[in-house]
Design a protein around this motif. Structure first.
Motif, PDB file in Angstrom:
ATOM      1  N   GLY A 296       0.839  -1.185   0.000  1.00  0.00           N
ATOM      2  CA  GLY A 296       0.000   0.000   0.000  1.00  0.00           C
ATOM      3  C   GLY A 296       0.874   1.235   0.000  1.00  0.00           C
ATOM      4  O   GLY A 296       2.100   1.159   0.149  1.00  0.00           O
ATOM      5  N   PRO A 297       0.264   2.406  -0.142  1.00  0.00           N
ATOM      6  CA  PRO A 297       1.037   3.645  -0.251  1.00  0.00           C
ATOM      7  C   PRO A 297       1.474   4.193   1.096  1.00  0.00           C
ATOM      8  O   PRO A 297       1.012   3.763   2.144  1.00  0.00           O
ATOM      9  N   GLY A 298       2.365   5.180   1.043  1.00  0.00           N
ATOM     10  CA  GLY A 298       2.734   5.917   2.246  1.00  0.00           C
ATOM     11  C   GLY A 298       4.200   5.854   2.606  1.00  0.00           C
ATOM     12  O   GLY A 298       4.745   6.798   3.151  1.00  0.00           O
TER      13      GLY A 298
ATOM     14  N   TYR B 131       3.004   4.964   6.050  1.00  0.00           N
ATOM     15  CA  TYR B 131       2.093   3.823   5.891  1.00  0.00           C
ATOM     16  C   TYR B 131       1.113   3.801   7.068  1.00  0.00           C
ATOM     17  O   TYR B 131       1.475   4.107   8.205  1.00  0.00           O
ATOM     18  N   GLN B 132      -0.119   3.453   6.792  1.00  0.00           N
ATOM     19  CA  GLN B 132      -1.123   3.353   7.850  1.00  0.00           C
ATOM     20  C   GLN B 132      -1.537   1.895   8.021  1.00  0.00           C
ATOM     21  O   GLN B 132      -1.837   1.211   7.051  1.00  0.00           O
TER      22      GLN B 132
ATOM     23  N   TYR C 239     -11.129  16.560  -0.644  1.00  0.00           N
ATOM     24  CA  TYR C 239     -10.463  15.268  -0.469  1.00  0.00           C
ATOM     25  C   TYR C 239     -10.348  14.827   0.988  1.00  0.00           C
ATOM     26  O   TYR C 239     -10.488  13.638   1.284  1.00  0.00           O
TER      27      TYR C 239
ATOM     28  N   GLY D 297      -2.771   8.725   7.137  1.00  0.00           N
ATOM     29  CA  GLY D 297      -3.077   7.787   6.054  1.00  0.00           C
ATOM     30  C   GLY D 297      -4.207   8.268   5.165  1.00  0.00           C
ATOM     31  O   GLY D 297      -4.247   7.949   3.969  1.00  0.00           O
ATOM     32  N   ALA D 298      -5.144   9.040   5.725  1.00  0.00           N
ATOM     33  CA  ALA D 298      -6.231   9.587   4.900  1.00  0.00           C
ATOM     34  C   ALA D 298      -5.688  10.582   3.887  1.00  0.00           C
ATOM     35  O   ALA D 298      -6.184  10.668   2.757  1.00  0.00           O
TER      36      ALA D 298
ATOM     37  N   ARG E  38      -3.996   8.555   1.113  1.00  0.00           N
ATOM     38  CA  ARG E  38      -4.985   8.000   0.176  1.00  0.00           C
ATOM     39  C   ARG E  38      -5.558   9.091  -0.729  1.00  0.00           C
ATOM     40  O   ARG E  38      -5.859   8.851  -1.910  1.00  0.00           O
TER      41      ARG E  38
ATOM     42  N   VAL F  57      -3.110   9.702  -3.453  1.00  0.00           N
ATOM     43  CA  VAL F  57      -3.234   8.623  -4.437  1.00  0.00           C
ATOM     44  C   VAL F  57      -4.432   8.890  -5.352  1.00  0.00           C
ATOM     45  O   VAL F  57      -4.348   8.756  -6.573  1.00  0.00           O
ATOM     46  N   GLN F  58      -5.564   9.264  -4.748  1.00  0.00           N
ATOM     47  CA  GLN F  58      -6.762   9.559  -5.537  1.00  0.00           C
ATOM     48  C   GLN F  58      -6.501  10.678  -6.538  1.00  0.00           C
ATOM     49  O   GLN F  58      -6.855  10.564  -7.719  1.00  0.00           O
TER      50      GLN F  58
ATOM     51  N   TYR G  55       1.718  -1.759  -6.666  1.00  0.00           N
ATOM     52  CA  TYR G  55       2.172  -2.166  -5.342  1.00  0.00           C
ATOM     53  C   TYR G  55       2.864  -3.528  -5.439  1.00  0.00           C
ATOM     54  O   TYR G  55       2.674  -4.279  -6.396  1.00  0.00           O
TER      55      TYR G  55
END
Length: 562
Positions: free
Chosen positions: A47-49, A53-54, A118, A262-263, A266, A269-270, A281
């Motif tokens: 996953g991203p971050g 990372y969350q 967002y 983490g929000a 995301r 990413v959006q 990933y």
């Protein structure tokens, strides 16, 4: 395996590969998409971050594993406002409205209009509650009047010193952040042009020495120097230009993203995907594909060297017009750029650089019991020693008998991160990186036990041991193994004077054409605002190199003489 060429969706568009979906990689990906590139981000994790990372646990807790302090919200607003074909590279870095006296919103929703599309960004007050070992505390909120009241109660003889510190830190902020913050120091000339100003501002001495000029109280010296630890810097060795952090925070405040950092990841990413970018990933990069002008393998560190793409750990090769690393600077060169292609960033230079300290971070959940904890969203809990502890961590690289920590309790603001009736928290303890030789399989559990016992017995979270419902932790081994950081450093090269500005890794590789760096390891340095600045600086360099913005002169960023 047959190499894959990343096919642009438009025949005239260039392709870009970014290694790593951390804040730097995502911010630059958004910018490259807005410049017209077709960009693919390759992320080793699931996953991203990256450091941001969350983690979500089966028992209902949500933990941000890294950054939790959000500052300079207009940097975020600028990214969300970008559109395809509207790069935003020549607009003012600090629009007039963000420098206005009322720029920092103190209550309610503190994000700009596009940010609110967002995420929900809210201000946090106080910025930090700073606890001293004797049980007293200082609420640091950026309000000069409240600061003065607390100084009068704590060390009245230092009030005049605070007034001088405030004025001098503001001067450093205005020159070092507002005027020079986006400067890419790509040559010695750019560095020498600003040295007279830095000397005049007394910004090259160490931060702790700088604060000691103004404050006799050891407590106030700590209050006005600890912040560099949150970006990997030792207050005893970082240059005093970092006093600008005080003004960065008091100018725009400290914020929290509902749902956690983490929000925000995301949301980036959006935005990146809305602009047409792609993320893969589980796509770790094994090496960069580097050739000479004629496409032949490079066999010696002389002549022209060009990045042509990357080879994944799976063996798949991806060709692109440019490559950007948002990974660890040292391991980018040591592991992924072929040795014959490296002259400036040689093994000798990279291994000789001083890396930042590392961290032990404990993630834990516990039952509420109805009483007010007395804690705040961000808490700095200082141990009985300051200078000696810093020397042990950064210099001697040993674990002392005491520790300091940053205790984050986001559920005081956002209960959604824990099951009903519970708190989610993490506490972060600075420790030496893995150059120490410490065995974290042994020392990690010992330190965790000491820290949790301390929080319980000293009354920060009374009865914590009996209230715990979730507990896990990471050590420098996580940074070295999972995040692929050299020696398990947590913030990249240590931000010392000799590793700042021109002496910090360059965002445009000196060794390989069409290879760029972004993130904490590059200029200007660590911390979420600096990483977002790094993305804009790198985007400007790329725009200049690819002839996309002819009005971007010199280094493609800001002239250091401006």
């Amino acid at each position: 395996m047959t190499p894959t060429t990343l096919s642009p969706t438009h025949p005239r568009r260039k392709t870009a590969v970014i290694i790593g979906a951390g804040f730097g990689g995502l911010s630059l990906g958004i910018r490259l998409q807005s410049l017209g590139f077709d960009t693919t981000i390759l992320e080793r994790l699931d996953g991203p971050g990256g450091r941001a990372y969350q983690k979500r646990t089966p028992d209902g807790y949500v933990f941000d594993m890294g950054p939790t302090v959000i500052t300079v919200p207009h940097f975020i607003e600028e990214l969300f406002a970008l559109e395809r074909g509207a790069a935003g590279l020549t607009t003012p870095d600090y629009p007039a409205q963000v420098l206005a006296p009322n720029a920092r919103i103190k209550a309610g929703d503190s994000g700009g209009p596009r940010t609110r599309d967002y995420v929900k960004l809210v201000p946090i007050l106080p910025f930090y509650r700073i606890y001293f070992d004797d049980g007293t505390f200082f609420d640091y909120d950026g309000d000069p009047e409240n600061t003065r009241r607390q100084i009068l109660a704590l060390a009245p003889d230092d009030l005049a010193g605070y007034e001088r510190f405030h004025a001098d830190a503001q001067a450093i902020f205005e020159r070092g952040f507002l005027e020079l913050g986006y400067t890419h120091f790509g040559d010695m000339g750019s560095m020498w042009r600003v040295v007279p100003d830095l000397l005049k501002l007394d910004a090259v001495r160490t931060l702790f020495s700088f604060t000691s000029k103004y404050f006799a109280s050891p407590k106030l010296r700590q209050v006005f120097s600890f912040e560099t630890l949150l970006v990997g810097g030792n207050p005893l060795s970082v240059p005093a230009i970092y006093a600008m952090i005080h003004f960065v925070e008091k100018t725009w405040g400290i914020h929290y993203v509902m749902g956690g950092t983490g929000a925000l990841v995301r949301a980036f990413v959006q935005k990146f995907e809305e602009l047409g970018g792609q993320i893969r990933y589980g796509a770790g990069v094994d090496e960069l594909l580097v050739t000479d002008d004629r496409g032949r393998p490079v066999r010696r560190p002389l002549g022209r060297r060009v990045a042509r793409g990357v080879r994944l750990e799976s063996g798949e090769a991806l060709h692109a017009d440019l490559v950007v690393s948002n990974g660890d600077w040292a391991n980018t060169y040591l592991k992924r750029v072929p040795a014959p292609a490296r002259l400036v960033n040689s093994d000798l230079r990279v291994k000789a650089a001083r890396q930042s300290m590392s961290l032990v971070v404990i993630y834990f959940g516990f039952r509420k019991d109805g009483e007010d904890l007395g804690l705040r969203h961000h808490n700095i809990i200082l141990g009985p020693r300051y200078e000696a502890l810093l020397t042990e961590i950064f210099g001697r690289k040993v674990l002392g008998q005491d520790f300091s920590q940053y205790l984050h309790v986001p559920t005081l603001t956002d209960p959604s991160l824990a099951p009903e009736g519970h708190h989610a928290a993490y506490t972060l303890i600075p420790v030496p990186h893995n150059g120490s030789g410490l065995d974290w399989s042994v020392e990690g559990p010992r330190l965790v036990d000491r820290v949790l016992t301390f929080l319980d017995e000293r009354g920060y979270i009374p009865g914590l041991r009996g209230r715990l419902t979730h507990q896990e932790f990471i050590t420098p081994d996580y940074f070295e193994g999972t995040l692929d950081s050299y020696l398990g450093n947590a913030f990249g090269p240590e931000p010392r004077l000799t590793q700042s500005a021109f002496f910090r890794p360059h965002n445009r590789s000196e060794d390989v054409k069409n290879l760029y760096l972004v993130g904490a390891g590059a200029q200007p340095g660590g911390g979420t605002p600096s990483v977002m600045m790094s993305a804009k600086m790198t985007a400007r360099l790329i725009a200049q190199d690819f002839g996309l913005h002819p009005d971007l002169l010199g280094e493609g960023v800001k002239s250091a003489a401006d």
